[in-house]
Design a protein around this motif. Structure first.
Motif, PDB file in Angstrom:
ATOM      1  N   LEU A 132      -4.934  15.162  13.991  1.00  0.00           N
ATOM      2  CA  LEU A 132      -5.133  14.748  13.419  1.00  0.00           C
ATOM      3  C   LEU A 132      -6.004  13.940  13.227  1.00  0.00           C
ATOM      4  O   LEU A 132      -5.563  12.205  12.644  1.00  0.00           O
ATOM      5  CB  LEU A 132      -3.570  13.951  14.352  1.00  0.00           C
TER       6      LEU A 132
ATOM      7  N   ARG B  12      -7.376  11.072  10.489  1.00  0.00           N
ATOM      8  CA  ARG B  12      -8.387   9.749  10.273  1.00  0.00           C
ATOM      9  C   ARG B  12      -9.038   8.909  10.327  1.00  0.00           C
ATOM     10  O   ARG B  12      -9.352   8.686   9.284  1.00  0.00           O
ATOM     11  CB  ARG B  12      -7.607   9.670  12.419  1.00  0.00           C
TER      12      ARG B  12
ATOM     13  N   HIS C 173      -9.624   9.250   6.502  1.00  0.00           N
ATOM     14  CA  HIS C 173      -9.636   7.568   5.876  1.00  0.00           C
ATOM     15  C   HIS C 173     -10.258   6.882   6.659  1.00  0.00           C
ATOM     16  O   HIS C 173     -11.250   5.668   5.531  1.00  0.00           O
ATOM     17  CB  HIS C 173      -7.750   7.434   6.207  1.00  0.00           C
TER      18      HIS C 173
ATOM     19  N   VAL D  45     -12.684   4.142   4.602  1.00  0.00           N
ATOM     20  CA  VAL D  45     -12.221   2.700   4.108  1.00  0.00           C
ATOM     21  C   VAL D  45     -13.652   2.097   4.502  1.00  0.00           C
ATOM     22  O   VAL D  45     -13.887   1.036   4.451  1.00  0.00           O
ATOM     23  CB  VAL D  45     -11.331   2.361   5.718  1.00  0.00           C
TER      24      VAL D  45
ATOM     25  N   LEU E 160     -15.567   2.302   1.275  1.00  0.00           N
ATOM     26  CA  LEU E 160     -15.166   0.587   0.501  1.00  0.00           C
ATOM     27  C   LEU E 160     -15.542  -0.371   1.045  1.00  0.00           C
ATOM     28  O   LEU E 160     -15.842  -1.215   0.845  1.00  0.00           O
ATOM     29  CB  LEU E 160     -13.030   0.793   0.870  1.00  0.00           C
TER      30      LEU E 160
ATOM     31  N   HIS F 149     -17.766  -3.522  -0.964  1.00  0.00           N
ATOM     32  CA  HIS F 149     -17.810  -5.070  -1.013  1.00  0.00           C
ATOM     33  C   HIS F 149     -17.689  -5.478  -0.567  1.00  0.00           C
ATOM     34  O   HIS F 149     -17.627  -7.216   0.093  1.00  0.00           O
ATOM     35  CB  HIS F 149     -16.236  -5.183  -1.650  1.00  0.00           C
TER      36      HIS F 149
ATOM     37  N   ARG G  23      -6.041  -6.970  11.374  1.00  0.00           N
ATOM     38  CA  ARG G  23      -6.143  -5.846  11.568  1.00  0.00           C
ATOM     39  C   ARG G  23      -6.010  -5.636  12.653  1.00  0.00           C
ATOM     40  O   ARG G  23      -4.197  -4.346  12.778  1.00  0.00           O
ATOM     41  CB  ARG G  23      -6.749  -5.310  10.490  1.00  0.00           C
TER      42      ARG G  23
ATOM     43  N   ARG H 284       1.794  -3.411  16.860  1.00  0.00           N
ATOM     44  CA  ARG H 284       2.262  -1.945  16.491  1.00  0.00           C
ATOM     45  C   ARG H 284       2.381  -0.716  17.491  1.00  0.00           C
ATOM     46  O   ARG H 284       4.134  -0.410  17.747  1.00  0.00           O
ATOM     47  CB  ARG H 284       2.347  -1.624  15.118  1.00  0.00           C
TER      48      ARG H 284
ATOM     49  N   ALA I 257     -12.514  -4.527 -10.033  1.00  0.00           N
ATOM     50  CA  ALA I 257     -12.818  -3.564  -8.721  1.00  0.00           C
ATOM     51  C   ALA I 257     -12.175  -3.782  -7.783  1.00  0.00           C
ATOM     52  O   ALA I 257     -11.921  -3.514  -6.417  1.00  0.00           O
ATOM     53  CB  ALA I 257     -14.463  -3.839  -8.951  1.00  0.00           C
TER      54      ALA I 257
ATOM     55  N   ALA J 182     -10.549  -1.767  -5.305  1.00  0.00           N
ATOM     56  CA  ALA J 182     -10.452  -1.734  -3.337  1.00  0.00           C
ATOM     57  C   ALA J 182      -9.404  -2.233  -2.472  1.00  0.00           C
ATOM     58  O   ALA J 182      -9.203  -1.801  -1.906  1.00  0.00           O
ATOM     59  CB  ALA J 182     -11.843  -2.046  -3.432  1.00  0.00           C
TER      60      ALA J 182
ATOM     61  N   VAL K 175      -6.718   0.422  -2.621  1.00  0.00           N
ATOM     62  CA  VAL K 175      -7.338   1.802  -1.886  1.00  0.00           C
ATOM     63  C   VAL K 175      -6.830   1.847  -0.720  1.00  0.00           C
ATOM     64  O   VAL K 175      -6.847   2.032   0.023  1.00  0.00           O
ATOM     65  CB  VAL K 175      -8.399   2.201  -2.225  1.00  0.00           C
ATOM     66  N   LEU K 176      -7.853   0.192  -0.045  1.00  0.00           N
ATOM     67  CA  LEU K 176      -8.085  -0.194   1.495  1.00  0.00           C
ATOM     68  C   LEU K 176      -5.957  -0.180   1.850  1.00  0.00           C
ATOM     69  O   LEU K 176      -5.796   0.037   2.778  1.00  0.00           O
ATOM     70  CB  LEU K 176      -8.493  -1.776   1.307  1.00  0.00           C
TER      71      LEU K 176
ATOM     72  N   GLU L   6      -4.968   3.561   2.405  1.00  0.00           N
ATOM     73  CA  GLU L   6      -5.939   4.402   3.570  1.00  0.00           C
ATOM     74  C   GLU L   6      -5.024   3.311   4.303  1.00  0.00           C
ATOM     75  O   GLU L   6      -4.857   4.128   6.079  1.00  0.00           O
ATOM     76  CB  GLU L   6      -6.879   4.164   3.408  1.00  0.00           C
ATOM     77  N   ARG L   7      -4.787   1.858   4.716  1.00  0.00           N
ATOM     78  CA  ARG L   7      -3.801   1.248   5.963  1.00  0.00           C
ATOM     79  C   ARG L   7      -3.078   2.238   6.731  1.00  0.00           C
ATOM     80  O   ARG L   7      -1.992   2.742   7.666  1.00  0.00           O
ATOM     81  CB  ARG L   7      -4.445   0.617   6.001  1.00  0.00           C
TER      82      ARG L   7
ATOM     83  N   SER M 143      -1.634   5.472   5.317  1.00  0.00           N
ATOM     84  CA  SER M 143      -1.808   6.486   6.417  1.00  0.00           C
ATOM     85  C   SER M 143      -2.671   6.617   7.867  1.00  0.00           C
ATOM     86  O   SER M 143      -2.144   6.982   8.391  1.00  0.00           O
ATOM     87  CB  SER M 143      -2.994   7.343   5.031  1.00  0.00           C
ATOM     88  N   ILE M 144      -3.181   5.624   7.091  1.00  0.00           N
ATOM     89  CA  ILE M 144      -3.536   5.593   9.032  1.00  0.00           C
ATOM     90  C   ILE M 144      -2.432   5.138  10.183  1.00  0.00           C
ATOM     91  O   ILE M 144      -2.492   5.541  11.195  1.00  0.00           O
ATOM     92  CB  ILE M 144      -4.846   4.520   9.031  1.00  0.00           C
ATOM     93  N   ASP M 145      -1.744   3.821   9.398  1.00  0.00           N
ATOM     94  CA  ASP M 145      -0.630   3.656   9.888  1.00  0.00           C
ATOM     95  C   ASP M 145       0.391   4.752  10.625  1.00  0.00           C
ATOM     96  O   ASP M 145       0.816   4.797  11.574  1.00  0.00           O
ATOM     97  CB  ASP M 145       0.233   1.693   9.619  1.00  0.00           C
ATOM     98  N   ASN M 146       0.374   6.130   9.384  1.00  0.00           N
ATOM     99  CA  ASN M 146       1.140   7.195  10.128  1.00  0.00           C
ATOM    100  C   ASN M 146       0.596   7.972  10.863  1.00  0.00           C
ATOM    101  O   ASN M 146       1.388   8.418  11.833  1.00  0.00           O
ATOM    102  CB  ASN M 146       1.377   7.606   8.485  1.00  0.00           C
ATOM    103  N   ILE M 147      -0.378   8.032  10.286  1.00  0.00           N
ATOM    104  CA  ILE M 147      -0.981   9.302  11.628  1.00  0.00           C
ATOM    105  C   ILE M 147      -1.094   8.532  13.105  1.00  0.00           C
ATOM    106  O   ILE M 147      -1.138   9.421  14.208  1.00  0.00           O
ATOM    107  CB  ILE M 147      -2.516   9.339  10.902  1.00  0.00           C
TER     108      ILE M 147
END
Lengths: 125, 125
Positions: free
Chosen positions: A50, A54, A57, A61, A64, A68, A77, A84, B25, B29, B32-33, B36-37, B39-43
């Protein structure tokens, strides 16, 4: 093997009986320990996989953010993630203080990765 | 929206075109962010639940160790765990140095729990 030798049994037999009880308990404890450690090893393998997922991912990020011009760290964040996770930990019976320390440990590593991606990016340009 | 405005296009239009490209763009971005976040939260939720499960196993190990007078720490077992996790991490594409640091972080907490169980046990007796 008798667990409660008769009161009139010779002392030697009584002692052997006691040793056998101790030895049985120790054998059982060793068996339980082996079993628990097998589960712990399975959980650790899952944790490593996992974490690998992680980081793949957070790697995206990081790219990205570097592309930018976003800063590697994002305190608001992070605060959200920690709040959480503390709540999830509480529900799951995990010490929220440990969950927070764990999250900070991971996020520190992630920020290090993001900084590296950013610095490699500017070195290339 | 033209990405390469004609050379004879008025300056204002060219600038608007460039802004639109940048904004497209940036919007992409951000999307996508967010993805990705998620997925990260699920993990992270999965990690917290696995850690809770891991500590319920080590809690039983702690009681077993305290009952049988075994020391809270077990350096040879820890060495084995770390070597195995470094190897698993390597296969999974996770930095083995990080995997080792992660394992030490967890084991330190576990030993602290084991010590507490042992000390609470001796306080009772």
């Amino acid at each position: 093997m008798p667990q409660h030798p008769a009161a009139d049994a010779p002392k030697a037999t009584a002692a052997t009986g006691t040793d056998a009880v101790t030895s049985d308990a120790a054998t059982h404890a060793r068996e339980v320990l082996v079993e628990e450690r097998r589960s712990i090893d399975n959980i650790d393998a899952a944790l490593v996989h996992l974490l690998a997922e992680r980081f793949s991912h957070t790697q995206r990020v990081g790219v990205l953010k570097a592309t930018h011009g976003l800063p590697p760290a994002d305190p608001s964040r992070e605060r959200e993630q920690i709040d959480r996770l503390r709540s999830l930990a509480d529900d799951a019976g995990l010490d929220p203080v440990f969950a927070e320390a764990f999250m900070r440990f991971i996020v520190t590593e992630v920020i290090r990765h993001h900084e590296r991606i950013r610095d490699e990016g500017s070195a290339d340009s």
